[in-house]
Motif scaffolding. Structure first.
Motif, PDB file in Angstrom:
ATOM      1  N   ILE A  64       0.866  -1.182   0.000  1.00  0.00           N
ATOM      2  CA  ILE A  64       0.000   0.000   0.000  1.00  0.00           C
ATOM      3  C   ILE A  64       0.903   1.233   0.000  1.00  0.00           C
ATOM      4  O   ILE A  64       1.666   1.458   0.940  1.00  0.00           O
TER       5      ILE A  64
ATOM      6  N   SER B 219       2.171   2.040  -8.432  1.00  0.00           N
ATOM      7  CA  SER B 219       1.332   0.913  -8.019  1.00  0.00           C
ATOM      8  C   SER B 219       1.181  -0.092  -9.148  1.00  0.00           C
ATOM      9  O   SER B 219       1.322  -1.314  -8.947  1.00  0.00           O
TER      10      SER B 219
ATOM     11  N   GLU C 138      -0.403  -7.868  -4.967  1.00  0.00           N
ATOM     12  CA  GLU C 138      -1.491  -6.893  -4.910  1.00  0.00           C
ATOM     13  C   GLU C 138      -0.942  -5.538  -4.455  1.00  0.00           C
ATOM     14  O   GLU C 138      -0.043  -5.485  -3.611  1.00  0.00           O
TER      15      GLU C 138
ATOM     16  N   ASP D 211      -2.134  -1.231  -3.631  1.00  0.00           N
ATOM     17  CA  ASP D 211      -3.156  -0.211  -3.447  1.00  0.00           C
ATOM     18  C   ASP D 211      -2.437   1.074  -3.096  1.00  0.00           C
ATOM     19  O   ASP D 211      -1.222   1.066  -2.828  1.00  0.00           O
TER      20      ASP D 211
END
Length: 348
Positions: free
Chosen positions: A114, A127, A137, A139
């Motif tokens: 993140i 990102s 993943e 964010d």
């Protein structure tokens, strides 16, 4: 050791005076002096041997510590950070420099990322790049830390359902160039406080309760090597980094029993935008690594040292600087900073 030697010398001198007063022939005086000297020479030899042993043991321990921190992790393979700390890492100031490189290193080891920074376009680009390159993943959260306390409720809300295992408080600012304290604007002073100090404090306050609940987690606060020495013309910047260093070490002892690892990361000069004002420091060299080189080494120290420069070359620089008296460091730094300020003003 020095005090013991002085005491022994004083006692020897006192006895010598008494002996000289008690004899009237040189041969007798010589015999008495020889008898007295033998004891004190042996005592001084024991003191010297003890000092030498202590120094040798200290050198051996320091050498082992350096190998354990900077060499062995590079040879033994990567630690499973997801298993050790958790699935997600939050990295502030993550669209440039050390923050971006550190996020990429974590992603390379399978950690979801993140990103937190103020520029939405850069956040989207970084990102996407990390997600596509490392198959993790990602964010992001848009946050301008110079705005003060108003932005933290939104960050807290955005992170509430995440299993945060690692927090990297990297965001920070420096002056446009090295400068005198009275030349800094009030806006710059407040930005240094909000971005360099408040951000790490509040982000830790948001994330730490979840780590304590899971009984595992790591917090990395990116300080600076200048936090350990009074450095003129870095005055406020150095003071903010000293706060992070103290905050990190105290927090570690407070929460280590709860499974939380806290690290004070103290890089020396790396070739990032922070030093773009100086043509020498902004170019990669043996002394000044790139952000990518630095982050690659720094991540491998996670979990091993609560206070480290993060990079072996910086560790050598830091160790050598410890031998300098404070006044010598300060005056040398003042001279170099004046030169850098003059160069920056000329270029500007």
């Amino acid at each position: 050791m020095a005090l013991e030697a002085i005491v022994i010398a004083c006692v020897f001198f006192f006895r010598l005076v008494i002996t000289m007063a008690a004899v009237d022939r040189f041969s007798l005086l010589y015999r008495e002096i020889s008898r007295s000297c033998s004891f004190y020479i042996e005592a001084l030899a024991i003191v010297g041997a003890w000092y030498t042993v202590r120094k040798c043991v200290s050198l051996a321990l320091d050498t082992y510590s350096a190998l354990r921190l900077h060499v062995i992790p590079r040879l033994s393979g990567n630690t499973d950070l997801v298993k050790k700390y958790g699935k997600w890492a939050v990295v502030t100031g993550s669209t440039d420099g050390i923050g971006k490189a550190y996020a990429e290193e974590l992603a390379k080891r399978g950690v979801n990322i993140i990103l937190v920074s103020r520029n939405k376009e850069k956040l989207e680009a970084v990102s996407r790049s990390i997600s596509e390159t490392y198959k993790v993943e990602t964010d992001f959260i848009v946050a301008d830390f110079s705005k003060g306390r108003e932005l933290y409720p939104a960050i807290k809300e955005a992170l509430k359902d995440r299993e945060i295992g690692i927090l990297v408080n990297n965001v920070g600012i420096f002056y446009d160039y090295t400068d005198y304290f009275t030349n800094l604007s009030e806006d710059m002073l407040w930005d240094l406080i909000h971005i360099n100090i408040a951000s790490a404090t509040m982000m830790t306050h948001i994330v730490l309760p979840g780590m304590v609940k899971k009984k595992k987690g790591a917090i990395v606060n990116v300080s600076s090597a200048v936090c350990c020495h009074p450095t003129p013309m870095y005055t406020v910047y150095g003071a903010t980094k000293s706060y992070l260093d103290y905050f990190s070490r105290a927090l570690y002892y407070e929460y280590a029993s709860k499974g939380i690892f806290v690290q004070s990361l103290m890089p020396s000069v790396t070739t990032t935008k922070l030093v773009a004002f100086n043509s020498v420091m902004s170019k990669r060299s043996f002394l000044f690594p790139t952000a990518e080189e630095y982050a690659s080494h720094a991540v491998s120290t996670l979990g091993l040292s609560i206070r480290t420069t993060g990079y072996w070359r910086h560790a050598i620089q830091f160790t050598l600087s410890q031998f300098l008296p404070e006044w010598m460091w300060a005056w040398s730094a003042l001279y170099l900073c004046r030169v850098m300020r003059k160069q920056a003003l000329t270029a500007k």
